[in-house]
Design a protein around this motif. Sequence first.
Motif, PDB file in Angstrom:
ATOM      1  N   PHE A 150      -2.137  -5.642  -3.986  1.00  0.00           N
ATOM      2  CA  PHE A 150      -2.518  -4.462  -4.756  1.00  0.00           C
ATOM      3  C   PHE A 150      -2.423  -3.244  -3.844  1.00  0.00           C
ATOM      4  O   PHE A 150      -2.943  -3.257  -2.728  1.00  0.00           O
ATOM      5  N   GLY A 151      -1.770  -2.188  -4.327  1.00  0.00           N
ATOM      6  CA  GLY A 151      -1.701  -0.926  -3.610  1.00  0.00           C
ATOM      7  C   GLY A 151      -2.637   0.086  -4.241  1.00  0.00           C
ATOM      8  O   GLY A 151      -2.804   0.099  -5.471  1.00  0.00           O
ATOM      9  N   PHE A 152      -3.252   0.924  -3.418  1.00  0.00           N
ATOM     10  CA  PHE A 152      -4.185   1.947  -3.897  1.00  0.00           C
ATOM     11  C   PHE A 152      -3.895   3.273  -3.214  1.00  0.00           C
ATOM     12  O   PHE A 152      -3.577   3.310  -2.022  1.00  0.00           O
ATOM     13  N   GLU A 153      -4.005   4.359  -3.976  1.00  0.00           N
ATOM     14  CA  GLU A 153      -3.838   5.712  -3.440  1.00  0.00           C
ATOM     15  C   GLU A 153      -5.157   6.460  -3.589  1.00  0.00           C
ATOM     16  O   GLU A 153      -5.830   6.337  -4.609  1.00  0.00           O
ATOM     17  N   TYR A 154      -5.513   7.243  -2.562  1.00  0.00           N
ATOM     18  CA  TYR A 154      -6.759   8.000  -2.587  1.00  0.00           C
ATOM     19  C   TYR A 154      -6.540   9.382  -1.998  1.00  0.00           C
ATOM     20  O   TYR A 154      -5.548   9.637  -1.308  1.00  0.00           O
ATOM     21  N   ASP A 155      -7.470  10.284  -2.254  1.00  0.00           N
ATOM     22  CA  ASP A 155      -7.391  11.662  -1.774  1.00  0.00           C
ATOM     23  C   ASP A 155      -7.774  11.698  -0.297  1.00  0.00           C
ATOM     24  O   ASP A 155      -8.936  11.501   0.060  1.00  0.00           O
ATOM     25  N   SER A 156      -6.798  11.975   0.567  1.00  0.00           N
ATOM     26  CA  SER A 156      -7.055  11.971   2.017  1.00  0.00           C
ATOM     27  C   SER A 156      -7.789  13.225   2.473  1.00  0.00           C
ATOM     28  O   SER A 156      -8.249  13.285   3.615  1.00  0.00           O
TER      29      SER A 156
ATOM     30  N   VAL B 176     -15.732  -5.431  -3.309  1.00  0.00           N
ATOM     31  CA  VAL B 176     -15.115  -6.615  -2.719  1.00  0.00           C
ATOM     32  C   VAL B 176     -14.684  -6.311  -1.287  1.00  0.00           C
ATOM     33  O   VAL B 176     -13.901  -5.386  -1.054  1.00  0.00           O
ATOM     34  N   SER B 177     -15.184  -7.084  -0.329  1.00  0.00           N
ATOM     35  CA  SER B 177     -14.804  -6.937   1.075  1.00  0.00           C
ATOM     36  C   SER B 177     -13.389  -7.463   1.264  1.00  0.00           C
ATOM     37  O   SER B 177     -13.106  -8.626   0.976  1.00  0.00           O
ATOM     38  N   LEU B 178     -12.494  -6.602   1.773  1.00  0.00           N
ATOM     39  CA  LEU B 178     -11.095  -6.967   1.930  1.00  0.00           C
ATOM     40  C   LEU B 178     -10.560  -6.467   3.265  1.00  0.00           C
ATOM     41  O   LEU B 178     -11.135  -5.572   3.890  1.00  0.00           O
ATOM     42  N   THR B 179      -9.425  -7.033   3.660  1.00  0.00           N
ATOM     43  CA  THR B 179      -8.731  -6.610   4.869  1.00  0.00           C
ATOM     44  C   THR B 179      -7.526  -5.772   4.485  1.00  0.00           C
ATOM     45  O   THR B 179      -6.738  -6.174   3.618  1.00  0.00           O
ATOM     46  N   VAL B 180      -7.388  -4.617   5.112  1.00  0.00           N
ATOM     47  CA  VAL B 180      -6.262  -3.722   4.834  1.00  0.00           C
ATOM     48  C   VAL B 180      -4.979  -4.346   5.366  1.00  0.00           C
ATOM     49  O   VAL B 180      -4.922  -4.788   6.515  1.00  0.00           O
ATOM     50  N   VAL B 181      -3.936  -4.380   4.520  1.00  0.00           N
ATOM     51  CA  VAL B 181      -2.640  -4.926   4.920  1.00  0.00           C
ATOM     52  C   VAL B 181      -1.724  -3.818   5.415  1.00  0.00           C
ATOM     53  O   VAL B 181      -1.116  -3.908   6.465  1.00  0.00           O
ATOM     54  N   ASP B 182      -1.624  -2.756   4.655  1.00  0.00           N
ATOM     55  CA  ASP B 182      -0.692  -1.674   4.968  1.00  0.00           C
ATOM     56  C   ASP B 182      -1.450  -0.361   4.852  1.00  0.00           C
ATOM     57  O   ASP B 182      -1.896   0.008   3.774  1.00  0.00           O
ATOM     58  N   SER B 183      -1.622   0.343   5.954  1.00  0.00           N
ATOM     59  CA  SER B 183      -2.428   1.552   5.975  1.00  0.00           C
ATOM     60  C   SER B 183      -1.552   2.783   6.140  1.00  0.00           C
ATOM     61  O   SER B 183      -0.736   2.856   7.056  1.00  0.00           O
ATOM     62  N   LYS B 184      -1.738   3.751   5.254  1.00  0.00           N
ATOM     63  CA  LYS B 184      -1.071   5.049   5.358  1.00  0.00           C
ATOM     64  C   LYS B 184      -2.137   6.129   5.237  1.00  0.00           C
ATOM     65  O   LYS B 184      -3.307   5.833   5.007  1.00  0.00           O
ATOM     66  N   LYS B 185      -1.740   7.387   5.377  1.00  0.00           N
ATOM     67  CA  LYS B 185      -2.707   8.492   5.373  1.00  0.00           C
ATOM     68  C   LYS B 185      -3.513   8.550   4.080  1.00  0.00           C
ATOM     69  O   LYS B 185      -4.700   8.852   4.097  1.00  0.00           O
ATOM     70  N   ASP B 186      -2.882   8.285   2.941  1.00  0.00           N
ATOM     71  CA  ASP B 186      -3.571   8.409   1.660  1.00  0.00           C
ATOM     72  C   ASP B 186      -3.412   7.172   0.780  1.00  0.00           C
ATOM     73  O   ASP B 186      -3.602   7.236  -0.432  1.00  0.00           O
ATOM     74  N   SER B 187      -3.070   6.042   1.391  1.00  0.00           N
ATOM     75  CA  SER B 187      -2.901   4.823   0.610  1.00  0.00           C
ATOM     76  C   SER B 187      -3.035   3.596   1.507  1.00  0.00           C
ATOM     77  O   SER B 187      -2.983   3.692   2.734  1.00  0.00           O
ATOM     78  N   PHE B 188      -3.221   2.465   0.871  1.00  0.00           N
ATOM     79  CA  PHE B 188      -3.305   1.193   1.582  1.00  0.00           C
ATOM     80  C   PHE B 188      -3.042   0.082   0.581  1.00  0.00           C
ATOM     81  O   PHE B 188      -3.037   0.301  -0.634  1.00  0.00           O
ATOM     82  N   SER B 189      -2.841  -1.110   1.088  1.00  0.00           N
ATOM     83  CA  SER B 189      -2.714  -2.271   0.213  1.00  0.00           C
ATOM     84  C   SER B 189      -3.586  -3.391   0.740  1.00  0.00           C
ATOM     85  O   SER B 189      -3.993  -3.398   1.909  1.00  0.00           O
ATOM     86  N   VAL B 190      -3.896  -4.330  -0.149  1.00  0.00           N
ATOM     87  CA  VAL B 190      -4.687  -5.510   0.192  1.00  0.00           C
ATOM     88  C   VAL B 190      -4.044  -6.720  -0.460  1.00  0.00           C
ATOM     89  O   VAL B 190      -3.439  -6.622  -1.527  1.00  0.00           O
ATOM     90  N   ALA B 191      -4.174  -7.864   0.184  1.00  0.00           N
ATOM     91  CA  ALA B 191      -3.668  -9.122  -0.369  1.00  0.00           C
ATOM     92  C   ALA B 191      -4.849  -9.879  -0.977  1.00  0.00           C
ATOM     93  O   ALA B 191      -5.920  -9.960  -0.360  1.00  0.00           O
ATOM     94  N   ILE B 192      -4.644 -10.417  -2.158  1.00  0.00           N
ATOM     95  CA  ILE B 192      -5.714 -11.070  -2.903  1.00  0.00           C
ATOM     96  C   ILE B 192      -5.364 -12.533  -3.147  1.00  0.00           C
ATOM     97  O   ILE B 192      -4.300 -12.839  -3.708  1.00  0.00           O
ATOM     98  N   ILE B 193      -6.252 -13.428  -2.735  1.00  0.00           N
ATOM     99  CA  ILE B 193      -6.044 -14.849  -2.982  1.00  0.00           C
ATOM    100  C   ILE B 193      -6.423 -15.173  -4.437  1.00  0.00           C
ATOM    101  O   ILE B 193      -7.141 -14.406  -5.079  1.00  0.00           O
TER     102      ILE B 193
END
Length: 196
Positions: free
Chosen positions: A119-125, A142-159
């Motif tokens: 899942f990818g998410f975008e937020y106001d940096s 939900v406690s998650l680990t960031v997979v891909d971190s950018k200035k205003d977005s990130f993704s998480v992997a979900i089992i």
Amino acid sequence: MFTGIIETLGKVEKLEKEGGNLHLTVSSNITSELKIDQSVAHNGVCLTVVAIEGEQYTVTAIEETLNKTNLGELAVGDAINLERAMVLGARLDGHIVQGHVDQTAICSSISEQDGSWVFGFEYDSKLNNVTIEKGSITVDGVSLTVVDSKKDSFSVAIIPYTYEHTRFHTYKVGSTVNLEFDVVGKYVARLLELRS
């Protein structure tokens, strides 16, 4: 304090506005174990139980909470992530979560990857919150680990377990979620800001 390990999904049974407040009545399989004045995280938002009747209980969100979170978007029948406060001395399976949402994000992408999901998410940096790869983030509690971190977005992997037992299976591109950034990271960012 919470751990970000969702105990169960609740169901929104009633929403009642009173001035700037919103009373949420929720049914869940943990209602019988709750008591009035107890803290419960709802989509990551710490709220106090103010009434209990049968299998339903009520909490109240104030206007500031509604402005900062996705609770004001809930509708009767919606699923909601629930976690009771952590027990001192118990195992900390997720990470330290305060139940204080920093801001919301929008689900920007969903992709299935051989039985799991990303899942990818975008937020106001502009609010100066940051993620780091392999760092912790809380999405709707939900406690998650960031997979891909950018200035205003990130993704998480979900089992699959997390997908089925939390609100993640209800998300669509465009869904609004609550974010609580890692508390240690927030203190570091604030200290750096004060030095500049």
